[in-house]
Structures are given as structure tokens and as C-alpha cells.
Design an enzyme around this catalytic site. Structure first.
Site, PDB file in Angstrom:
ATOM      1  N   CYS A 176       0.815  -1.214   0.000  1.00 51.73           N
ATOM      2  CA  CYS A 176       0.000   0.000   0.000  1.00 51.73           C
ATOM      3  C   CYS A 176       0.848   1.263   0.000  1.00 51.73           C
ATOM      4  O   CYS A 176       0.653   2.164  -0.812  1.00 51.73           O
ATOM      5  CB  CYS A 176      -0.947  -0.001   1.196  1.00 51.73           C
ATOM      6  N   CYS A 231      -1.622   1.767  -2.879  1.00 51.49           N
ATOM      7  CA  CYS A 231      -2.627   2.806  -2.655  1.00 51.49           C
ATOM      8  C   CYS A 231      -2.059   4.217  -2.651  1.00 51.49           C
ATOM      9  O   CYS A 231      -2.576   5.108  -3.334  1.00 51.49           O
ATOM     10  CB  CYS A 231      -3.333   2.576  -1.313  1.00 51.49           C
ATOM     11  N   LYS A 282      -0.163   5.412  -5.941  1.00 51.40           N
ATOM     12  CA  LYS A 282      -1.167   5.349  -7.012  1.00 51.40           C
ATOM     13  C   LYS A 282      -2.120   6.539  -6.927  1.00 51.40           C
ATOM     14  O   LYS A 282      -2.415   7.186  -7.946  1.00 51.40           O
ATOM     15  CB  LYS A 282      -1.946   4.039  -6.899  1.00 51.40           C
ATOM     16  N   TYR A 306      -9.054  -3.547 -10.547  1.00 49.62           N
ATOM     17  CA  TYR A 306      -8.753  -2.236  -9.954  1.00 49.62           C
ATOM     18  C   TYR A 306      -7.507  -1.600 -10.580  1.00 49.62           C
ATOM     19  O   TYR A 306      -7.535  -0.484 -11.088  1.00 49.62           O
ATOM     20  CB  TYR A 306      -8.466  -2.375  -8.459  1.00 49.62           C
ATOM     21  N   GLU A 353      -7.148   1.724 -13.095  1.00 51.68           N
ATOM     22  CA  GLU A 353      -6.569   2.903 -12.457  1.00 51.68           C
ATOM     23  C   GLU A 353      -5.347   3.400 -13.211  1.00 51.68           C
ATOM     24  O   GLU A 353      -5.215   4.599 -13.503  1.00 51.68           O
ATOM     25  CB  GLU A 353      -6.224   2.588 -11.003  1.00 51.68           C
ATOM     26  N   GLY A 392      -3.431  -9.785 -12.199  1.00 47.07           N
ATOM     27  CA  GLY A 392      -3.703 -10.574 -11.007  1.00 47.07           C
ATOM     28  C   GLY A 392      -2.574 -10.507  -9.999  1.00 47.07           C
ATOM     29  O   GLY A 392      -1.483 -10.022 -10.298  1.00 47.07           O
ATOM     30  N   HIS A 432     -27.807  20.322  -0.697  1.00 46.54           N
ATOM     31  CA  HIS A 432     -27.980  20.763  -2.083  1.00 46.54           C
ATOM     32  C   HIS A 432     -27.146  22.011  -2.367  1.00 46.54           C
ATOM     33  O   HIS A 432     -27.048  22.894  -1.510  1.00 46.54           O
ATOM     34  CB  HIS A 432     -29.465  21.086  -2.314  1.00 46.54           C
TER      35      HIS A 432
END
Length: 584
Positions: free
Chosen positions: A133, A138, A141, A275, A279, A363, A546
């Protein structure tokens, strides 16, 4: 060092934060709170703060932050009483109460949580701290995704080499912070490659043998460690599929290798449908690469809800990604030695010519090869993943596993939660003796262009589980207000698509799916509601904010005409008073 990012148009506050955090290497300035003013904290001033008391992400951003607004990463337990499972061996025969193999997100989380209870903890790691990560997943990236998004929305010249240096410097800071946090928590770091061996005193448990990575150093010898509890948290690694020969492995790079690229490729091919593939393809095309995505079947993200995968497919094509469908994968890669360019041969006979870089993102596999699992009798599932029960326990007495190495839900926050809950159960108070993590209704985000957020069942999964007559679907497709002033046809504006999947007469929300601007940031709050059992009426009872995209989820047509049943412990329906806290 002077920044090479050139800003020639006004930016909003979020964009300014991105520019300053990515374009300033030696001094990181960020906006503090709601104000426009910036404050900077010197390195010497930081020394008075306990580095171990902050999360890694928080501490990495301290250079420039007012520290009073940064929360501690965890609460230290004052009594430091340790509850340890009983064992046949005596206390003196163990070097550690807990030995963790792997210093990624799950491993460090479990180690630090156990240490906070007073346990004697060690962590074995042969690489950089933080695991996939932090180093090649993560964090870097998302940095690249944010840079790509900023480039698309502003007049900025992108300098790949500069961003790479800045990104790598940030990751190095995170590595150092993890190291300091481990030390500050009282956890012993052991550098080397770990494998399991049978415990000589107890045949039903195992020990850990650590081999120095640098075997040329004669002073480093193998060391055997004995611990009451051992956690395997070694994570996973990208796999490169076999082709007709060894050319795929020889002439392509993995998703990890993307972060080693020294320049933006002129023409890139990304192979995969998950993913990482979508990405990286989104980042490359946004930054200016001629980008192709190769998928084995009809489209990417096939396991996601159909509304999400089809919308993503359309948006990727609109962004300029060339999608090669139903290819059954790559057969071979041919190198032109004169030009250095490559030709990608697909299994369906098509060719992609003159390619600079081929990224294989098809993979991942668990990192278990060096652990010696077979020799000590650890059960494994298909694909080599370690088999564990609901409490992260393997079939071996003192051995546990968390994170990607188990193959349950391969997400960083899932590994962290599993590691902390396991440490709570092993070393925490008696109230935690049966505590465990839940793998149901886990929210996840894909940092594609546009981003995706999803939690719970897809429409088809809900129909399979509950029956078609018991499932009701609410959906909305629209263009975000951000694109309101764009002088293009409505059909050409980027789309946001949302879906609520409800089941039963009470319309329990069993799935929520969104793709579009802001999807990554809006999902977390909705995931709390779904974990708590919210119904469509509960969603309707929340007043819309809103104008936002998120308000669509609480105004789905028809609004307010459902069963008027709440999943809340204290119903919010029909103007009810808010719940009150329990005061002792």
C-alpha cells in the site's frame, strides 16, 4: 528546489492543496482548517511531539500543519496489563509474546496494537516498511491519480520526473515514520527473510527462522525466534501470466514497475480488467499517453454491478482509452531491437504495434513461497492463500494470518482491521476474548477516471440471494453540476451513475454503488449507514445537502413513499427526536 509545475489559471482550494503538496519537495505547505492562511512547523519544533502517537499519513503531513488539529493514531492503554493465551511452555522460553512476519499495513497494525497492551512484540521484514500500500500501491497510485486529475482540469505543465522525485520522497518519509512508530511503540524490528519451522518443545506449534537478506555478510547468521503467537502478514505480489514463450515476462513490467518508470511512455498497453489495470490506464491517458487496455472478456470490472461496469466502460472510451475486448489475454511480445519498441500479440490474433511500455496488471498472488508452509502443515486454499477461520487462526496452534495473504478481502483497511482485532483478542481485556472482524459489507473505492465507490451486493447478487420479487432497485444517471458550464452536448458530458439495491418488505439497503466525480469521498458515510442496517426510508429521512451529487442517494424517486420501516435502533422517521447517548 524550485517547483516546475506552472500554474496559469486560478485553482480552487482543493486544487491549490494538491499543487502545493505535489510541487514542493523540501517544504510541504497545506491549507489549515477553513482559513486561507498557511503555517509552517520546523523540523526542530516537531521533536517535542511523540511521532508514535500520530498515524503515518498525519505525521507525513506535519511539515506545514498546525499540530493541534491532528489526532493521535491510537489510544495507549494505561494499565499495560497483558492477557496471554496459555501454553505448555514456560514464559522464559519465548523471545516474544507476538512475532509478526511482514511489516505492511496489517502486520504493523497488529504489532502496535499488541504492544499497546504491554505485549513484547517483534516484526520481521526484508523490505521497505509499509508493504504494498505505502510503497507500490494505494498511496503512490492515488498521488498519480490526483496529478492526472489536476492536469485534466487546469492549465498546468506536467513534469513526470519532478513528480516522481516528489512522490518517492513522500514515500521515503512514510517509511521513516513507520520505522519511528514501530520503535516508539516498543516493537522490535528484525530485518531478514522469515520461514516457519517446527517447535522442538511443542509439536503442535511453530517457530520462526530469520535469514539475513544479505548472505554475503559473514556476521549475519540465521536466527531462530520463539513466540507465543505468530502472525503471518506477508501480503501479495503481482503475477505475470504465461504466454506462448518467456517474452511476456521479459518485455513487460508489473504494476509495481509502473512506479519505477522515469518518464511518461508515449504509447502504453495495460493488460488486466481489475482495480489496478483501470486505475493505471486512467492515469496514463490523462497524462498524455496513447493508452490501450487489454481485457480477456467483454469489459473491465465485470464483478461490479452492471451499471457501474458499463458506465466505466463508456467513460474510459470517452477519455480516449483503446479497449481490446474478448482477447483471452496476451500471447507474445516481440521486441524491435533497433527501435526498442514492442509489438503485443493477443490470443485472438490482433496486434498492437510500436508500444513503449506493457504493464501486466492481470492478477496477484500471496507472498508465501519462502514461508515453508507445507513443511509445518499449514493448510492453504486455491491459489496458495493461507486458510484461516473467522478469528484469523490457521490450523496450527500458535499461528495466525491476516491481510492479502489470506485472500478474503484484499484491501488495506481490511488487513488493518483484522490485525487490530486479532491483537485485541489475544492481548486485550476479557471483553475482547471473542472479538473478530467482519468481512461483510466492506466498502471499496476504485480510483479510476471517473472514480467508483461500492458496498454490499450487486443487483444480480441480490436477486440470486433474495429472489427477484424481493428486490427493488433505485437508480439515477446524471451529469455533475461541475460540468454545467461546459459548452458541449449533454450526451458528451461525463456521467455520474448511482444505484441503491434494496431487499425485503422493509427495503433494507443491501447494496450501494456509484461512479462519478466525488464517488471516492462520498462512500464512507453511506457505508456506516449500511453497516447499521439502514432502509430506503432511513435514506429518505436524511435531508439532502444541495447542490451535491451525494444528495441523489437520499432523494431517489419515489422519495418518502416506502414502507416507513427503519433499520435504526432509534428510528429517525416521521420527525422523531434524535437518539440520546447512554450516560452512566
Amino acid at each position: 528546489m524550485a517547483a516546475t509545475c506552472i500554474i496559469s489559471s486560478p485553482l480552487n482550494q482543493a486544487a491549490r492543496s494538491i499543487v502545493r503538496s505535489t510541487c514542493t519537495l523540501n517544504s510541504l505547505f497545506v491549507y489549515a482548517g477553513e482559513t486561507e492562511s498557511l503555517t509552517k512547523v520546523t523540523r526542530s519544533q516537531l521533536q517535542k511531539y511523540k511521532q508514535s502517537d500520530y498515524s503515518s499519513a498525519a505525521y507525513a503531513s506535519l511539515y506545514g500543519y498546525e499540530l493541534k488539529n491532528i489526532r493521535p493514531a491510537f489510544v495507549r492503554h494505561q494499565n499495560n496489563t497483558t492477557r496471554l493465551s496459555s501454553n505448555t511452555a514456560t514464559e522464559e522460553e519465548y523471545e516474544f509474546d507476538l512475532l509478526v512476519v511482514g511489516a505492511g499495513s496489517g502486520g504493523i497494525a497488529s504489532a502496535r496494537r499488541a504492544a499497546s497492551y504491554g505485549a513484547k512484540v517483534g516484526v520481521v521484514e526484508m523490505g521497505r516498511l509499509g508493504g504494498t500500500c505505502v510503497n507500490v500501491g494505494c498511496v503512490p497510485k492515488k498521488i498519480m491519480c490526483k496529478c492526472a486529475k489536476l492536469l485534466c482540469s487546469s492549465a498546468i505543465r506536467f513534469d513526470w520526473a519532478y513528480i516522481k522525485r516528489s512522490r518517492d520522497a513522500y514515500i521515503e518519509r512514510l517509511n521513516d515514520i513507520y520505522d519511528r512508530n514501530i520503535a516508539g511503540s516498543g516493537v522490535t524490528r528484525i530485518f531478514g527473510r522469515a520461514s516457519l519451522i517446527c517447535n522442538e518443545l511443542n509439536a503442535s506449534s511453530v517457530d520462526v527462522m530469520v535469514t539475513p537478506v544479505n548472505n554475503d555478510n559473514p556476521t549475519h547468521q540465521q536466527q531462530r525466534y520463539r513466540a507465543k503467537h505468530i502472525i503471518l502478514a506477508t501480503g501479495g505480489y503481482p503475477t505475470i501470466p504465461k504466454g506462448s514463450d518467456d517474452s511476456i515476462e521479459k518485455y513487460s513490467i508489473s504494476s509495481d514497475g509502473f512506479f519505477d518508470l522515469n518518464k511518461l511512455p508515449r504509447k502504453a498497453v495495460v493488460v488486466g480488467a481489475g482495480y489496478i489495470a483501470v486505475e493505471l490506464a486512467g492515469v496514463l491517458v490523462a497524462l498524455g499517453s496513447d493508452t490501450s487496455l487489454v481485457v480477456r472478456k467483454e469489459r473491465a470490472m465485470r464483478n461490479f454491478d452492471d451499471l457501474i461496469s458499463t458506465t466505466l466502460d463508456e467513460e474510459m472510451e470517452n477519455h480516449g482509452i483503446n479497449i481490446y475486448r474478448n482477447t483471452m489475454g496476451v500471447s507474445q511480445i516481440i521486441l524491435n531491437e533497433a527501435s526498442g519498441l514492442k509489438t503485443v500479440l493477443l490470443n485472438d490474433g490482433r496486434r498492437i504495434e510500436d508500444v513503449d511500455v506493457i504493464i501486466m496488471a492481470a492478477g496477484r498472488s500471496p507472498s508465501v513461497e519462502s514461508l515453508n508452509l507445507n513443511a509445518v502443515g499449514v493448510h492453504q486454499k486455491e491459489g496458495g492463500y493461507i486458510e484461516v477461520d473467522e478469528y484469523s487462526q490457521t490450523n496450527v496452534q500458535n499461528l495466525y494470518a491476516v491481510g492479502d495473504v489470506c485472500g478474503n478481502v484484499e484491501l488495506t483497511p481490511m488487513a488493518i482491521a483484522a490485525g487490530r482485532r486479532l491483537a485485541d483478542r489475544l492481548f486485550g481485556p476479557p471483553t475482547f476474548k471473542n472479538i473478530k472482524v467482519s468481512y461483510d459489507n466492506v466498502p471499496t473505492v476504485v480510483f479510476s477516471h471517473p472514480p467508483i465507490g461500492t458496498i454490499g451486493l450487486t443487483e444480480s447478487e441480490a436477486v440470486t440471494k433474495y429472489g427477484n420479487d424481493n428486490v427493488k432497485i433505485y437508480r439515477s444517471v446524471f451529469s455533475n453540476l461541475y460540468y454545467g458550464t461546459w459548452q458541449v452536448e449533454a450526451s458528451e458530458k461525463p456521467k455520474t451513475a448511482m444505484k441503491l439495491v434494496c431487499a425485503g418488505s422493509n427495503e433494507l439497503v443491501v447494496g450501494l454503488h456509484v461512479i462519478g466525480m466525488g464517488a471516492d469521498e462520498m462512500l464512507q458515510g453511506f457505508s456506516v449507514a449500511i453497516k447499521m442496517g439502514a432502509t430506503k426510508s432511513d435514506f429518505d429521512s436524511a435531508i439532502a445537502i444541495h447542490p451535491t451529487a451525494a444528495e441523489e442517494f437520499v432523494t431517489m424517486h419515489p422519495w418518502g413513499l416506502g414502507s416507513q420501516e427503519s433499520g435504526a435502533k432509534v428510528s429517525p422517521l416521521n420527525g422523531a427526536s434524535p437518539p440520546a447517548p447512554l450516560i452512566n
